[in-house]
Structure formats: C-alpha cells, structure tokens
Design an enzyme around this catalytic site. Structure first.
Site, PDB file in Angstrom:
ATOM      1  CD  GLU A 127     -45.082 -59.859 -48.842  1.00 17.23           C
ATOM      2  OE1 GLU A 127     -44.619 -60.223 -47.724  1.00 17.23           O
ATOM      3  OE2 GLU A 127     -45.414 -60.646 -49.742  1.00 17.23           O
ATOM      4  N   PRO A 128     -45.671 -55.149 -46.039  1.00 18.33           N
ATOM      5  CG  PRO A 128     -47.659 -55.100 -44.806  1.00 18.33           C
ATOM      6  CD  PRO A 128     -47.017 -55.751 -45.995  1.00 18.33           C
ATOM      7  N   GLY A 131     -39.475 -54.805 -47.885  1.00 21.94           N
ATOM      8  CA  GLY A 131     -39.308 -53.712 -48.840  1.00 21.94           C
ATOM      9  C   GLY A 131     -38.029 -53.930 -49.623  1.00 21.94           C
ATOM     10  CD  GLU A 243     -40.633 -50.655 -60.594  1.00 15.84           C
ATOM     11  OE1 GLU A 243     -40.494 -51.887 -60.485  1.00 15.84           O
ATOM     12  OE2 GLU A 243     -41.178 -49.956 -59.713  1.00 15.84           O
ATOM     13  CD  GLN A 280     -19.148 -15.003 -61.877  1.00 12.28           C
ATOM     14  OE1 GLN A 280     -18.481 -15.314 -60.883  1.00 12.28           O
ATOM     15  NE2 GLN A 280     -18.600 -14.606 -62.994  1.00 12.28           N
ATOM     16  N   GLY A 343     -38.864 -17.030 -52.062  1.00 12.47           N
ATOM     17  CA  GLY A 343     -40.125 -17.259 -51.335  1.00 12.47           C
ATOM     18  C   GLY A 343     -41.248 -17.725 -52.239  1.00 12.47           C
ATOM     19  CB  SER A 369     -30.232 -43.923 -53.234  1.00 11.45           C
ATOM     20  OG  SER A 369     -31.008 -43.051 -53.987  1.00 11.45           O
TER      21      SER A 369
END
Ligand SMILES: Cc1cc2nc3c(=O)[nH]c(=O)nc-3n(C[C@H](O)[C@H](O)[C@H](O)COP(=O)(O)OP(=O)(O)OC[C@H]3O[C@@H](n4cnc5c(N)ncnc54)[C@H](O)[C@@H]3O)c2cc1C
Length: 382
Positions: A127-128, A131, A243, A280, A343, A369
């Site tokens: 929910e807002p 979390g 999950e 390397q 790049g 985490s």
C-alpha cells in the site's frame, strides 16, 4: 543429489527458450519503448499452457513441480524479465496462492479461468504507506450483511492494469494486529473495485504495474480465501517464499543473458590489437559473473527443491538467502556486462542498458535486500 536436469525439465527448458526467442524477443524492444505488454504473448502463452503453469492439472493448469516454474522464470527472463513478471504475478502470486489456500469451492470457481488464461490475476499486499512493513496494511474489511466491504488502496501491483481477479490482503481489525489479516479473492467487476493509474517504471517495462483502489468494494463472504478470518499472515508468508525464489530465478535469467552478451562481445571486440577477452581485467569480470550466476542458480534450485519437498522452515531461510544474493548479484552482473561493452553498452542499440534497468527492480520487489537481511538475522538470533 543429482545436478543434471531430468529429460522432462530439459525439454521444458528448450521449449520455453524457443518460445522466448521466437515470440518474445522480436516484441521486446517495442514493449520496452511503449511500456505495454503485448496481448499476443498472452494468447500464445495460453495456447502453449505457460499461463497456467502455477496451477495444478486438476484445475486445468499445467503445474508439475516448482523446479519447472523456476526453469520457466529463468528462460523467459533471459529474453524479457517483464514478461516473466506478467506470467508469474498471474499464475503464481494469484493462481498458486488460491490453490494452496482456497476452499474447494473457491478453487473450482476461479482456478480453471485463471489456468486457461480466460482471466488474468494479480496479488496486492503493498500500500502507499505499507511496503516493507507489510503487516501494517490499512486496507479494511468490514463484515456486513452483503458480505465484506473493503476500503483502501494497493500500490505497485504487477498486472493491476490488466488483471480481472485480484488476491487482496486486508485487515478486519487493525487492533488485532497479525490476527486481523485476511486475503480475499476480488473480481474487477465487483462494485467499488477500481483499477487505479498505471505506473511508469525504469525497467521491467513490458510488465504493467499499477494501483488498485477499493472504495466500499463489496466482496461476497465466500470469497474470504480459505474461509477462515485471521489466516492472512500464513497465506502471505508462504506466498512470499515462493515469490522470492522465483523472483531470484528471474534475476538469474537476466544475469545469464548479460553474461552471454558480454562473453560474445569480449571475444569479438578488439582493442590494442587484441580481443578484450585476452585482458585479465576483463577475464576477472567474466569469471566473477559466471561463478556468481552459478551460485545463485544452485541456491534457487535448493529453494525450489525445498518447496517441492514441503520443507517449510528451510524454504523460508533459503528464500531469504537466495532473494538477497541473486537480486544483488544481478545488479553487479548487468553493470559489469555493460562495462565490458564500453560506450556501445550504454546505447539503446544493445540490450545491456535494458538488462541493467530491469535488474534494478530485483533488490526492491518481493521484499527488499535489507528486509531479507532482517529475516536472516532473525533466524540467527533465534
Ligand atoms: C517492479 C515491482 C513490482 C512489484 N509488484 C508487487 C505486487 O505485485 N504486489 C505487491 O503487493 N507489491 C509489489 N511490489 C511492491 C514491493 O513489494 C515493495 O516495493 C517492497 O516491498 C518495498 O516497499 P516500499 O517500496 O514501500 O519501500 P519501503 O518499505 O518504504 O522501504 C524504503 C527503503 O527503506 C528500507 N527499509 C525499510 N524498512 C527497513 C528496516 N526495518 N531496516 C532497514 N531498512 C529498511 C527498504 O529496504 C528500502 O530500501 C512491487 C515492487 C516493484 C518495484
């Protein structure tokens, strides 16, 4: 202990890989650009039985074991992890959860529709204002004559913009704490159910994410998952174990794709008149990536085996460990793979920048985490 996949699993792996390369890959850049899931893939997934993989054959699905779900998650994510999130939120977070916790009547009513893909599912805890602290959810379910009346809103919900059936967590009484938690099967056509706005994301852009608003949403009493009030906590935690392990398999898939691209590029690209792979420092990056991917996959397979063997305590611990490791690993791997491309890696012409953007979600979704470290710490203190 046998580390080789069985013939059945190997065949599944190859057929999912074929599906991903033939059907998903050509659509992936467009889905990423337009931030939209291509409905053609849903129809193809229905045809091949992939949308019902989290649901058992007795209810029309094609579930065989958790390892198969892990293989599917990894292989789809090698091409487009957002698509793996769409299938996973539908058939695992919603379908598999209903199968594990629903009454027989609920299973017979909802699972065949979800298994065939006639309906799309999602699952809403977040929910807002709630979390990481998922137990502090405020969505309220009040029992009235017409059923349960739900009020609240859900945030960051995978599949919310396209789902027909949502597994929604709510509390019958915040004063009861964990004891008030319940899960409900809510249909998008129930009065008071609103798909909120779709959310624009950094990565996983083929996976629609959004809000769900419940405004005096009337849910029939028989849609209380499992039929017993106060059982939401165990439903939520066991669902999160599945999950987290499958989310980790997705991370392994993205990291594997990034590694393959980096290895190919390192062999082809020359600087100082030599292929990059002869340097390397490039070998160091590739070696670390390879070892970390293998370690994460083995941990995930252990988690999948624990699920298949019904080892609840070990499952919770390994789910937190692999979620922490694999979802941090994928950020390192995609970053290093992009670095090896120089790049070119930063340009949209190559998929490296998408892998990096997709990877970023993994240390956040399904519990951050930091939260996995708290779970592991809790076990260590016990
Ligand atoms: C792509 C994506 C898909 C998602 N899909 C779904 C879905 O389908 N269904 C669903 O219900 N939710 C879903 N989520 C939500 C996800 O589960 C939450 O984002 C996650 O649990 C974190 O909650 P939060 O975003 O509110 O962050 P917060 O909880 O506000 O955390 C913010 C930061 O503070 C840290 N933090 C919080 N508490 C502590 C603590 N005690 N100690 C140390 N650090 C702490 C967190 O680790 C994080 O770094 C999804 C999220 C993403 C990104």
């Amino acid at each position: 202990m046998d580390f080789d996949l069985s013939e059945e699993h190997q065949i599944l792996k190859e057929s999912v890989r074929r599906f991903a390369l033939q059907e998903i890959e050509p659509r992936s850049p467009g889905m990423d650009r337009d931030e939209a899931f291509d409905g053609y893939l849903w129809e193809k997934g229905r045809e091949l039985g992939f949308v019902g993989m989290g649901i058992g054959p007795e209810y029309g699905g094609s579930f065989s074991d958790h390892l198969s779900l892990g293989i599917m998650a990894e292989e789809v994510s090698r091409v487009d992890a957002g698509v793996a999130v769409v299938f996973g939120a539908h058939s695992v977070l919603c379908g598999n959860n209903i199968e594990r916790n629903g009454t027989e009547e609920q299973k017979r009513k909802y699972l065949p529709l979800l298994a065939s893909g006639a309906r799309c599912g999602c699952m809403g805890i977040t929910e807002p204002e709630a979390g990481s602290d998922a137990l502090s959810i405020r969505t309220r379910a009040r029992r009235k004559a017409e059923g349960y009346v739900l009020n609240g809103s859900k945030m960051f919900i995978s599949n919310a913009p396209i789902a027909d059936t949502a597994l929604i967590y709510a509390t019958t009484d915040p004063a009861l704490g964990q004891g008030g938690l319940c899960a409900f099967i809510v249909e998008k056509d129930f009065p008071g159910y609103h798909r909120g706005k779709s959310l624009s994301k950094l990565g996983l852009r083929s996976s629609p994410t959004g809000e769900i608003i419940l405004d005096d949403c009337v849910v029939p009493e028989e849609n209380l998952l499992g039929g017993v009030e106060g059982t939401g906590l165990s439903i939520m935690f066991s669902g999160l174990d599945v999950e987290r392990i499958l989310w980790s398999c997705q991370a392994v898939g993205i990291a594997g794709a990034a590694f393959d691209a980096a290895l190919k590029y390192a062999k082809e690209r020359k600087q100082f008149s030599k292929p990059l792979i002869t340097f390397q420092m490039i070998q160091d990056k590739l070696a670390n990536m390879l070892v970390e991917i293998e370690a994460a996959r083995l941990m995930a397979y252990k988690g999948l085996a624990c699920l298949d063997q019904g080892k609840k305590r070990q499952t919770r611990m390994i789910a937190a460990q692999v979620k922490l490791y694999a979802c941090e690993m994928v950020n390192r791997a995609t970053s290093e793979a992009l670095q090896i491309h120089g790049g070119y890696g930063y340009m949209k012409e190559f998929p490296l920048e998408r892998y990096l953007r997709d990877a970023r979600a993994y240390a956040i979704g399904a519990g951050t985490s930091e939260i996995q470290k708290l779970i592991i710490g809790g076990y260590l203190m016990a």
